[in-house]
Motif scaffolding. Structure first.
Motif, PDB file in Angstrom:
ATOM      1  N   ARG A  59       0.828  -1.206   0.000  1.00  0.00           N
ATOM      2  CA  ARG A  59       0.000   0.000   0.000  1.00  0.00           C
ATOM      3  C   ARG A  59       0.863   1.255   0.000  1.00  0.00           C
ATOM      4  NH1 ARG A  59      -3.996   1.633   4.973  1.00  0.00           N
ATOM      5  NH2 ARG A  59      -4.737   3.591   4.085  1.00  0.00           N
ATOM      6  N   LEU A  60       0.535   2.170  -0.895  1.00  0.00           N
ATOM      7  CA  LEU A  60       1.126   3.498  -0.888  1.00  0.00           C
ATOM      8  C   LEU A  60       0.230   4.354   0.002  1.00  0.00           C
ATOM      9  CD1 LEU A  60       1.946   3.856  -4.678  1.00  0.00           C
ATOM     10  CD2 LEU A  60       3.581   3.568  -2.815  1.00  0.00           C
ATOM     11  N   TYR A  61       0.628   4.502   1.230  1.00  0.00           N
ATOM     12  CA  TYR A  61      -0.218   5.130   2.238  1.00  0.00           C
ATOM     13  C   TYR A  61      -0.546   6.573   1.915  1.00  0.00           C
ATOM     14  CZ  TYR A  61       0.390   1.190   5.375  1.00  0.00           C
ATOM     15  OH  TYR A  61       0.366  -0.051   5.928  1.00  0.00           O
ATOM     16  N   SER A  62      -1.742   6.985   2.333  1.00  0.00           N
ATOM     17  CA  SER A  62      -2.195   8.370   2.332  1.00  0.00           C
ATOM     18  C   SER A  62      -2.837   8.612   3.693  1.00  0.00           C
ATOM     19  CB  SER A  62      -3.230   8.616   1.237  1.00  0.00           C
ATOM     20  OG  SER A  62      -2.631   8.443  -0.037  1.00  0.00           O
ATOM     21  N   PHE A  75       4.297   9.728   5.539  1.00  0.00           N
ATOM     22  CA  PHE A  75       5.603  10.395   5.571  1.00  0.00           C
ATOM     23  C   PHE A  75       6.707   9.439   5.120  1.00  0.00           C
ATOM     24  CE2 PHE A  75       9.476  11.542   7.934  1.00  0.00           C
ATOM     25  CZ  PHE A  75       9.694  12.803   7.421  1.00  0.00           C
ATOM     26  N   ALA A  76       6.654   8.201   5.602  1.00  0.00           N
ATOM     27  CA  ALA A  76       7.677   7.210   5.241  1.00  0.00           C
ATOM     28  C   ALA A  76       7.636   6.892   3.748  1.00  0.00           C
ATOM     29  CB  ALA A  76       7.489   5.933   6.056  1.00  0.00           C
ATOM     30  N   VAL A  77       6.462   6.655   3.205  1.00  0.00           N
ATOM     31  CA  VAL A  77       6.344   6.297   1.791  1.00  0.00           C
ATOM     32  C   VAL A  77       6.737   7.469   0.895  1.00  0.00           C
ATOM     33  CG1 VAL A  77       4.715   5.603  -0.006  1.00  0.00           C
ATOM     34  CG2 VAL A  77       4.660   4.470   2.178  1.00  0.00           C
ATOM     35  N   TYR A  78       6.360   8.680   1.292  1.00  0.00           N
ATOM     36  CA  TYR A  78       6.742   9.850   0.497  1.00  0.00           C
ATOM     37  C   TYR A  78       8.239  10.126   0.574  1.00  0.00           C
ATOM     38  CZ  TYR A  78       2.325  11.500  -1.358  1.00  0.00           C
ATOM     39  OH  TYR A  78       1.176  11.618  -2.091  1.00  0.00           O
ATOM     40  N   ALA A  87       4.922   6.000  -8.905  1.00  0.00           N
ATOM     41  CA  ALA A  87       4.093   4.827  -8.614  1.00  0.00           C
ATOM     42  C   ALA A  87       2.625   5.221  -8.468  1.00  0.00           C
ATOM     43  CB  ALA A  87       4.589   4.130  -7.348  1.00  0.00           C
ATOM     44  N   ARG A  88       2.377   6.326  -7.792  1.00  0.00           N
ATOM     45  CA  ARG A  88       0.987   6.775  -7.614  1.00  0.00           C
ATOM     46  C   ARG A  88       0.342   7.140  -8.947  1.00  0.00           C
ATOM     47  NH1 ARG A  88      -0.471   7.721  -2.318  1.00  0.00           N
ATOM     48  NH2 ARG A  88       1.263   7.572  -0.865  1.00  0.00           N
TER      49      ARG A  88
END
Length: 133
Positions: A59-62, A75-78, A87-88
């Motif tokens: 999952r690309l978190y939001s 914050f970590a994924v960004y 990717a998004r």
């Protein structure tokens, strides 16, 4: 001339530029600082980790209302910079596939790739400011 004197006599690079380039893509900050021998392996490690996370359907978190831990995960994924943005834009399901047997691994890899790149930003900052040789 002592090694400490030569490190302080060399011209310093802008730490903000170094950190921003390191965030943009893992190789750029260290390349800007003249650390080409370590730049390529760093880029490979972060990129492969992030791509494995995507391939494992992570999952690309939001940020989600009522879920404060998603702030940290976002914050970590960004932290992966352009990898995350691309990717998004390119994948159909940024939320991952929760029913996939590899979903948790994918999330862990995506978070790890972003956090590793954030550490590379700090490393580039330290090198540019002269705190690290």
């Amino acid at each position: 001339m002592s090694p400490a004197a030569s490190a302080t006599d060399s011209p310093r690079k802008n730490p903000i530029v170094a950190a921003a380039l390191a965030w943009l893509f893992p190789v750029l900050g260290h390349w800007y600082l003249g650390r080409r021998r370590v730049a390529i392996p760093f880029a490979v490690i972060v990129t492969v980790t992030f791509l494995l996370g995507l391939s494992f359907e992570g999952r690309l978190y939001s940020v989600e209302a009522g879920q404060p831990l998603t702030i940290l995960a976002t914050f970590a994924v960004y932290g992966a910079g352009i990898l995350n943005v691309a990717a998004r834009l390119l994948i159909d399901n940024p939320g991952g596939t929760i029913l996939s047997p590899t979903y948790e691994y994918g999330c862990a890899y995506l978070l790890t790739g972003g956090l590793m790149n954030l550490l590379l930003m700090l490393d580039a900052w330290d090198i540019a400011t002269g705190r690290k040789r």
